[in-house]
Enzyme design. Structure first.
Site, PDB file in Angstrom:
ATOM      1  N   SER A  38     -34.801 -27.662 -86.817  1.00 56.67           N
ATOM      2  CA  SER A  38     -33.752 -27.952 -87.895  1.00 56.67           C
ATOM      3  C   SER A  38     -34.449 -27.473 -89.886  1.00 56.67           C
ATOM      4  O   SER A  38     -35.308 -27.739 -90.106  1.00 56.67           O
ATOM      5  CB  SER A  38     -33.643 -29.133 -88.225  1.00 56.67           C
TER       6      SER A  38
HETATM    7  N1  SAH Z   1     -35.856 -32.214 -84.111  1.00 53.57           N
HETATM    8  C1  SAH Z   1     -36.355 -31.513 -83.813  1.00 53.57           C
HETATM    9  C2  SAH Z   1     -35.322 -30.692 -83.183  1.00 53.57           C
HETATM   10  C3  SAH Z   1     -34.035 -30.732 -82.891  1.00 53.57           C
HETATM   11  S1  SAH Z   1     -32.792 -29.474 -81.897  1.00 53.57           S
HETATM   12  C4  SAH Z   1     -37.121 -31.343 -84.756  1.00 53.57           C
HETATM   13  O1  SAH Z   1     -37.671 -30.616 -85.846  1.00 53.57           O
HETATM   14  O2  SAH Z   1     -38.135 -30.120 -84.402  1.00 53.57           O
HETATM   15  C5  SAH Z   1     -32.536 -30.944 -80.854  1.00 53.57           C
HETATM   16  C6  SAH Z   1     -33.351 -31.019 -79.772  1.00 53.57           C
HETATM   17  O3  SAH Z   1     -32.824 -31.849 -78.879  1.00 53.57           O
HETATM   18  C7  SAH Z   1     -34.187 -30.226 -78.586  1.00 53.57           C
HETATM   19  O4  SAH Z   1     -34.950 -29.967 -78.256  1.00 53.57           O
HETATM   20  C8  SAH Z   1     -32.875 -30.669 -77.073  1.00 53.57           C
HETATM   21  O5  SAH Z   1     -34.189 -29.889 -76.197  1.00 53.57           O
HETATM   22  C9  SAH Z   1     -33.034 -32.318 -77.698  1.00 53.57           C
HETATM   23  N2  SAH Z   1     -32.114 -33.000 -76.460  1.00 53.57           N
HETATM   24  C10 SAH Z   1     -31.126 -32.643 -76.108  1.00 53.57           C
HETATM   25  N3  SAH Z   1     -30.187 -33.406 -75.244  1.00 53.57           N
HETATM   26  C11 SAH Z   1     -31.072 -34.322 -75.470  1.00 53.57           C
HETATM   27  C12 SAH Z   1     -31.596 -36.160 -74.465  1.00 53.57           C
HETATM   28  N4  SAH Z   1     -30.269 -36.166 -74.175  1.00 53.57           N
HETATM   29  N5  SAH Z   1     -32.180 -36.498 -74.880  1.00 53.57           N
HETATM   30  C13 SAH Z   1     -33.813 -36.619 -75.233  1.00 53.57           C
HETATM   31  N6  SAH Z   1     -33.886 -34.535 -76.192  1.00 53.57           N
HETATM   32  C14 SAH Z   1     -32.677 -33.779 -76.191  1.00 53.57           C
END
Ligand code: SAH
Length: 215
Positions: free
Chosen positions: A64
């Protein structure tokens, strides 16, 4: 990996940029200044680490934007020692910012490849975060209740299991919506189990996905 004076200087500038965009919580800004974001990105992209932009981290996902990390973190109103559940570990950067603020972090990632990569990487980092491969919609009933829940992917609905796993008086921060843009919501769980809602503008997140991906 090294955290040089140059990196530290770039991070100070980044903090000023984030402050300039309206984040005034000094504890959040101190955490952004303390966590070397370039550690969480591929080494060939170091020059992008301290721009206030999201960036690809593999498996079709992004780390992010620092402003968004700071904004979501400040909405959480954290206090040291709290138990926080993050949905969407990704690179581990947001989780590390939370841990830097003295809370206990539990984080769930649904993509196996990303989970394994981040888990291995976090072993060498000073922040002790409990990482789980699983579906964020289900949360972690074994470790509930949580003081805070932070969702870092776009949620088309408010996951009821996560509401259940939130303490009374607890806060969930969630980018809510299934279009290109989501509303940032802060939900506070009331004594009767209902949620009070505050809205904080529109953001863009990658979607929260349903089934566990094995890629
Ligand atoms: N917080 C992260 C960025 C998040 S991007 C950081 O600091 O880098 C969103 C993330 O959510 C991705 O890695 C994606 O694979 C994950 N994601 C998507 N759907 C999800 C779900 N149902 N449960 C857990 N993670 C999920």
């Amino acid at each position: 990996m090294q955290d040089t004076f140059r990196h530290k200087g770039l991070r100070k500038k980044l903090v000023e940029t984030v402050r300039g965009k309206g984040i005034h919580d000094s504890k959040v800004l101190a955490a952004i200044e303390a966590v070397p974001r370039h550690f969480f990105m591929d080494s060939s992209f170091l020059e992008f680490a301290y721009q206030d932009k999201p960036f690809p981290i593999g498996s079709g996902q992004t780390i992010s934007q620092p402003y968004t990390v700071a904004f979501q973190t400040s909405l959480l109103k954290l206090e040291r020692g709290m138990k926080v559940l993050e949905i969407g570990t990704g690179s581990g950067y947001q989780a590390s910012v939370l841990a830097e603020m003295g809370v206990r972090v539990f984080s769930i990632e649904r993509q196996r490849k990303l989970y394994l990569k981040t888990k291995a990487f976090m072993e060498s980092m000073p922040w002790k975060i409990q990482l789980f491969l699983g579906d964020g919609y289900a949360g972690l009933p074994k470790f509930a209740p949580f003081d805070r829940v932070l969702i870092t992917a776009a949620a088309p609905e408010i996951p009821s299991a996560l509401v259940e796993q939130l303490k009374t008086g607890g806060i969930m921060v969630i980018p809510y919506g299934n279009g290109d843009e989501q509303q940032m919501l802060r939900l506070t769980k009331q004594a009767d189990g209902s949620l009070s809602e505050e809205r904080f503008g529109t953001f863009r997140f990658v979607p929260m996905l349903g089934d566990l991906a094995d890629d």
